[in-house]
Design a protein around this motif. Structure first.
Motif, mmCIF file in Angstrom:
data_model
loop_
_atom_site.group_PDB
_atom_site.id
_atom_site.type_symbol
_atom_site.label_atom_id
_atom_site.label_comp_id
_atom_site.label_asym_id
_atom_site.label_seq_id
_atom_site.Cartn_x
_atom_site.Cartn_y
_atom_site.Cartn_z
ATOM 1 N N CYS A 94 31.179 8.133 87.457
ATOM 2 C CA CYS A 94 31.061 6.813 86.832
ATOM 3 C C CYS A 94 31.754 5.745 87.659
ATOM 4 O O CYS A 94 31.384 4.564 87.610
ATOM 5 N N ALA A 95 32.768 6.135 88.429
ATOM 6 C CA ALA A 95 33.455 5.166 89.277
ATOM 7 C C ALA A 95 32.502 4.588 90.307
ATOM 8 O O ALA A 95 32.587 3.403 90.660
ATOM 9 N N ALA A 96 31.580 5.420 90.788
ATOM 10 C CA ALA A 96 30.611 4.955 91.784
ATOM 11 C C ALA A 96 29.668 3.903 91.193
ATOM 12 O O ALA A 96 29.099 3.090 91.927
ATOM 13 N N TYR A 97 29.530 3.920 89.874
ATOM 14 C CA TYR A 97 28.676 2.930 89.199
ATOM 15 C C TYR A 97 29.456 1.676 88.802
ATOM 16 O O TYR A 97 28.898 0.755 88.216
ATOM 17 N N GLY A 98 30.756 1.658 89.102
ATOM 18 C CA GLY A 98 31.558 0.482 88.798
ATOM 19 C C GLY A 98 32.075 0.414 87.380
ATOM 20 O O GLY A 98 32.411 -0.663 86.894
ATOM 21 N N VAL A 99 32.166 1.562 86.699
ATOM 22 C CA VAL A 99 32.675 1.581 85.333
ATOM 23 C C VAL A 99 34.187 1.339 85.353
ATOM 24 O O VAL A 99 34.925 1.982 86.096
ATOM 25 N N PHE A 100 34.647 0.399 84.543
ATOM 26 C CA PHE A 100 36.076 0.104 84.410
ATOM 27 C C PHE A 100 36.532 0.501 83.016
ATOM 28 O O PHE A 100 35.860 0.195 82.020
ATOM 29 N N VAL A 101 37.671 1.183 82.941
ATOM 30 C CA VAL A 101 38.191 1.643 81.657
ATOM 31 C C VAL A 101 39.320 0.728 81.191
ATOM 32 O O VAL A 101 40.331 0.576 81.886
ATOM 33 N N PHE A 102 39.147 0.119 80.031
ATOM 34 C CA PHE A 102 40.227 -0.664 79.435
ATOM 35 C C PHE A 102 41.291 0.259 78.860
ATOM 36 O O PHE A 102 42.476 0.084 79.106
ATOM 37 N N ARG A 103 40.847 1.239 78.073
ATOM 38 C CA ARG A 103 41.794 2.178 77.483
ATOM 39 C C ARG A 103 41.041 3.376 76.905
ATOM 40 O O ARG A 103 39.851 3.290 76.592
ATOM 41 N N ILE A 104 41.784 4.469 76.767
ATOM 42 C CA ILE A 104 41.273 5.682 76.129
ATOM 43 C C ILE A 104 42.296 6.105 75.089
ATOM 44 O O ILE A 104 43.443 6.401 75.412
ATOM 45 N N THR A 105 41.892 6.094 73.829
ATOM 46 C CA THR A 105 42.800 6.463 72.745
ATOM 47 C C THR A 105 42.115 7.437 71.800
ATOM 48 O O THR A 105 40.884 7.478 71.700
ATOM 49 N N SER A 106 42.919 8.204 71.097
ATOM 50 C CA SER A 106 42.366 9.147 70.133
ATOM 51 C C SER A 106 41.928 8.420 68.879
ATOM 52 O O SER A 106 42.534 7.434 68.458
ATOM 53 N N GLY A 107 40.834 8.931 68.282
ATOM 54 C CA GLY A 107 40.429 8.496 66.959
ATOM 55 C C GLY A 107 40.939 9.514 65.957
ATOM 56 O O GLY A 107 41.901 10.232 66.231
ATOM 57 N N GLU A 108 40.288 9.607 64.811
ATOM 58 C CA GLU A 108 40.720 10.580 63.810
ATOM 59 C C GLU A 108 40.272 11.989 64.183
ATOM 60 O O GLU A 108 40.919 12.967 63.805
ATOM 61 N N ASP A 109 39.160 12.108 64.922
ATOM 62 C CA ASP A 109 38.696 13.433 65.351
ATOM 63 C C ASP A 109 37.897 13.337 66.650
ATOM 64 O O ASP A 109 36.977 14.117 66.872
ATOM 65 N N ASP A 110 38.247 12.364 67.510
ATOM 66 C CA ASP A 110 37.515 12.173 68.751
ATOM 67 C C ASP A 110 38.363 11.360 69.725
ATOM 68 O O ASP A 110 39.485 10.970 69.427
ATOM 69 N N TRP A 111 37.827 11.146 70.913
ATOM 70 C CA TRP A 111 38.406 10.215 71.866
ATOM 71 C C TRP A 111 37.563 8.943 71.848
ATOM 72 O O TRP A 111 36.334 9.008 71.846
ATOM 73 N N MET A 112 38.217 7.787 71.876
ATOM 74 C CA MET A 112 37.536 6.505 71.919
ATOM 75 C C MET A 112 37.768 5.901 73.303
ATOM 76 O O MET A 112 38.910 5.644 73.691
ATOM 77 N N VAL A 113 36.677 5.722 74.055
ATOM 78 C CA VAL A 113 36.755 5.220 75.424
ATOM 79 C C VAL A 113 36.181 3.807 75.460
ATOM 80 O O VAL A 113 34.978 3.607 75.239
ATOM 81 N N ARG A 114 37.026 2.838 75.736
ATOM 82 C CA ARG A 114 36.587 1.440 75.799
ATOM 83 C C ARG A 114 36.398 1.063 77.272
ATOM 84 O O ARG A 114 37.347 1.133 78.052
ATOM 85 N N THR A 115 35.190 0.681 77.626
ATOM 86 C CA THR A 115 34.844 0.472 79.024
ATOM 87 C C THR A 115 34.113 -0.853 79.246
ATOM 88 O O THR A 115 33.551 -1.435 78.321
#
Length: 222
Positions: A94-115
């Motif tokens: 995904c880095a090759a596509y220019g994806v930038f990650v603001f943050r990665i935090t846990s939800g109640e039963d998952d990971w939430m990836v804000r990009t």
């Protein structure tokens, strides 16, 4: 250009998923990863205060090993862990596509990836990775990154519900008209769940403000 997307991902073998599922009222924030002595390491922040219980769960978590307490601050503890899973929270390609990650935090039963994604090809690459590795993938938010000056925020239904109830019930008044116990009773959830949902909702508003570079103007303070 591009768009901001918040993605929910879930798989039993994603890093720390067993810990997240055991402690749904605790927030874990993925900080960064590194490699040392041929081991994949990552650093995470844990919010919630149940550090002893979380450490015990990490020891039994098959996706990690050697959880090491690094430091404790006023509202969080930092841990270094060795990653024992081949599944990535964000695929390297995904880095090759220019994806930038603001943050990665846990939800109640998952990971939430804000990009931030520059185009649909980047999103497709992420979806393809999840699909090929049987990772549950759900988009919870998607909006044009140019939409930043209209004051619009993007909350989940639960986040909107708890902020609305807290506001109209007088939780933000001075002094407060209601307590978190009152909100918990009305929502039919635990007080700790109210605390977590409320904190996540407020963090979402703050993050949206900072990410969009909306600087607060001068106001009269009461």
């Amino acid at each position: 250009m591009g768009f901001v997307a918040t993605l929910s991902i879930d798989h039993p073998d994603l890093v720390l998923m067993p810990t997240i599922e055991t402690h749904p009222d605790v927030t874990i924030r993925y900080e960064y990863s590194a490699t040392a002595a041929q081991n994949d390491l990552c650093f995470v922040s844990v919010f919630g205060g149940e550090y002893d219980a979380i450490e015990e769960t990490m020891v039994d978590d098959h996706t990690v090993s050697n959880p090491t307490h690094v430091a404790t601050f006023e509202n969080r503890a930092i841990y270094r862990i060795t990653v024992e899973t081949d599944l990535d929270l964000l695929p390297e390609k995904c880095a090759a596509y220019g994806v930038f990650v603001f943050r990665i935090t846990s939800g109640e039963d998952d990971w939430m990836v804000r990009t931030h994604m520059p185009d649909r090809d980047a999103l497709t690459a992420f979806q393809d990775y999840c699909r090929s590795h049987s990772i549950s993938f759900r988009m919870t938010q998607l909006y044009d990154s140019m939409v930043s000056d209209d004051g619009t925020y993007f909350l989940t239904e639960q986040q909107h519900e708890i902020l609305s109830m807290a506001y109209y019930a007088g939780y933000y008044e001075i002094p407060r008209a209601v307590s978190q116990d009152y909100l918990a009773e009305k929502l039919g959830i635990s007080t700790s769940a109210v605390s977590q949902r409320h904190r996540r909702a407020v963090a979402e508003l703050i993050a949206a403000t900072l990410e969009n570079d909306r600087t607060p103007g001068r106001r009269n303070h009461r």
